[in-house]
Design a protein around this motif. Sequence first.
Motif, short mmCIF file in Angstrom:
data_model
loop_
_atom_site.label_atom_id
_atom_site.label_comp_id
_atom_site.label_asym_id
_atom_site.label_seq_id
_atom_site.Cartn_x
_atom_site.Cartn_y
_atom_site.Cartn_z
N GLY A 133 -0.53 -10.41 -1.61
CA GLY A 133 -1.49 -9.86 -2.53
C GLY A 133 -1.04 -8.42 -2.65
O GLY A 133 -0.01 -8.04 -2.11
N HIS A 134 -1.80 -7.57 -3.31
CA HIS A 134 -1.36 -6.18 -3.40
C HIS A 134 -2.58 -5.27 -3.33
O HIS A 134 -3.51 -5.41 -4.14
CB HIS A 134 -0.57 -5.96 -4.69
CG HIS A 134 0.10 -4.63 -4.76
ND1 HIS A 134 1.04 -4.21 -3.83
CD2 HIS A 134 -0.06 -3.60 -5.61
CE1 HIS A 134 1.44 -2.99 -4.12
NE2 HIS A 134 0.78 -2.58 -5.19
N VAL A 135 -2.58 -4.34 -2.33
CA VAL A 135 -3.75 -3.49 -2.13
C VAL A 135 -3.90 -2.47 -3.27
O VAL A 135 -5.01 -2.23 -3.74
CB VAL A 135 -3.68 -2.79 -0.74
CG1 VAL A 135 -4.81 -1.81 -0.58
CG2 VAL A 135 -3.72 -3.84 0.37
N GLY A 136 -2.82 -1.87 -3.72
CA GLY A 136 -2.87 -0.98 -4.88
C GLY A 136 -3.54 0.36 -4.63
O GLY A 136 -3.85 0.74 -3.50
N SER A 137 -3.78 1.08 -5.74
CA SER A 137 -4.31 2.44 -5.67
C SER A 137 -5.75 2.49 -6.16
O SER A 137 -6.13 1.75 -7.07
CB SER A 137 -3.43 3.35 -6.54
OG SER A 137 -4.11 4.55 -6.81
N ALA A 138 -6.52 3.43 -5.56
CA ALA A 138 -7.93 3.59 -5.97
C ALA A 138 -8.03 4.04 -7.43
O ALA A 138 -9.08 3.94 -8.05
CB ALA A 138 -8.62 4.59 -5.05
N LYS A 139 -6.91 4.57 -7.95
CA LYS A 139 -6.92 5.03 -9.35
C LYS A 139 -6.86 3.85 -10.32
O LYS A 139 -7.17 3.97 -11.49
CB LYS A 139 -5.71 5.94 -9.60
CG LYS A 139 -5.81 7.28 -8.89
CD LYS A 139 -4.55 8.09 -9.12
CE LYS A 139 -4.54 9.31 -8.21
NZ LYS A 139 -3.19 9.74 -7.87
N ASP A 140 -6.42 2.69 -9.82
CA ASP A 140 -6.31 1.50 -10.70
C ASP A 140 -7.69 0.96 -11.06
O ASP A 140 -8.66 1.14 -10.33
CB ASP A 140 -5.51 0.39 -10.00
CG ASP A 140 -4.11 0.83 -9.61
OD1 ASP A 140 -3.62 1.79 -10.22
OD2 ASP A 140 -3.53 0.21 -8.70
N ASP A 141 -7.74 0.24 -12.17
CA ASP A 141 -8.98 -0.39 -12.61
C ASP A 141 -9.40 -1.48 -11.60
O ASP A 141 -8.59 -2.37 -11.28
CB ASP A 141 -8.73 -1.00 -14.00
CG ASP A 141 -9.95 -1.75 -14.49
OD1 ASP A 141 -11.06 -1.25 -14.28
OD2 ASP A 141 -9.79 -2.86 -15.05
N PRO A 142 -10.65 -1.42 -11.07
CA PRO A 142 -11.08 -2.41 -10.06
C PRO A 142 -10.94 -3.86 -10.54
O PRO A 142 -10.58 -4.74 -9.75
CB PRO A 142 -12.55 -2.06 -9.81
CG PRO A 142 -12.71 -0.65 -10.25
CD PRO A 142 -11.70 -0.43 -11.34
#
Length: 302
Positions: A133-142
């Motif tokens: 999966g991919h945790v990603g960045s808080a800046k990305d759209d939820p």
Amino acid sequence: MLVTMKALLEHADKNNYAVMAPNVYYEMDARAAIMAAEEMKAPVILDVCFDTSPDVIEQGWYFRRLAEQASVPVAINQDHGTDFTHAIAAIRGGYTSIMVDRSFLPYEENAAQVKELVKIAHAVGVTVEAELGHVGSAKDDPDERKKTFTKPEEAKRFVEETGCDCLAVAIGTAHGLYKGTPDLDFDLLKELKEALKIPLVLHGGSGSGDDNIRKACRMGINKVNVCSELLQNIQLLLEETDWRNEDIEQLWPNIMKGFTMRLKELMVISGSAGKSWTEENKTGLSHKKTVFGEEKDAPHFI
Ligand SMILES: [Zn+2]
């Protein structure tokens, strides 16, 4: 006491808590992390990114030296190694764990590269953390991030194929600081824990909310990564103490204080406070006075 991350996480898994894994960059924050752990009688993981030093190997051996003196169990993990050379440098640098993050690759390539490094790392007793999966960045759209949440069936296959020791899962947290508190998918966490039966890792612990972290750590998360929140706490403390108008030498002690204050709270929330299991009678780092401590004139050699 220096230990493998596998040993730390197996104890946490068995006893239903999570070990805090603060990102550390230098001597000062590594010492602060260990001193916080000693004060709270908690195990701790020094999470070190591959690009925090131009000399990963020298830095690794320095962190090992600190960990060996600690009165609590300490593991040293390479956080988000994204290249074969990162992993090999960390192993040469004496790290007791590597994160092989290939979550940005398609499943087959991720699994193949993790499997290769598991074989190498396990041959020398080093633990491997992977991510699916991919945790990603808080800046990305939820809503966009939800599409990359970890899928239980796929994760089960991944763990069996690769032999990784623990898995970072995407259940709603993200790297960096959020606007508001994120929603975590606890039903998914429950499914993942039941399917995988190995220690699970939560990245993006900063700003996830104390209640969310507490609940996740009781439901199968055994390692919580945290960075931004500790740095933010340093900033807040410096602003509050108005160090510019006081003794400028208070800058370093205040930086350490800001880091440890929040980390100690998180050790309570994650359930790791009081869970130190070392039987070695080490005096630890906390008793040693340094220029970062309050008694500046005390000797700081070991
Ligand atoms: Zn991360």
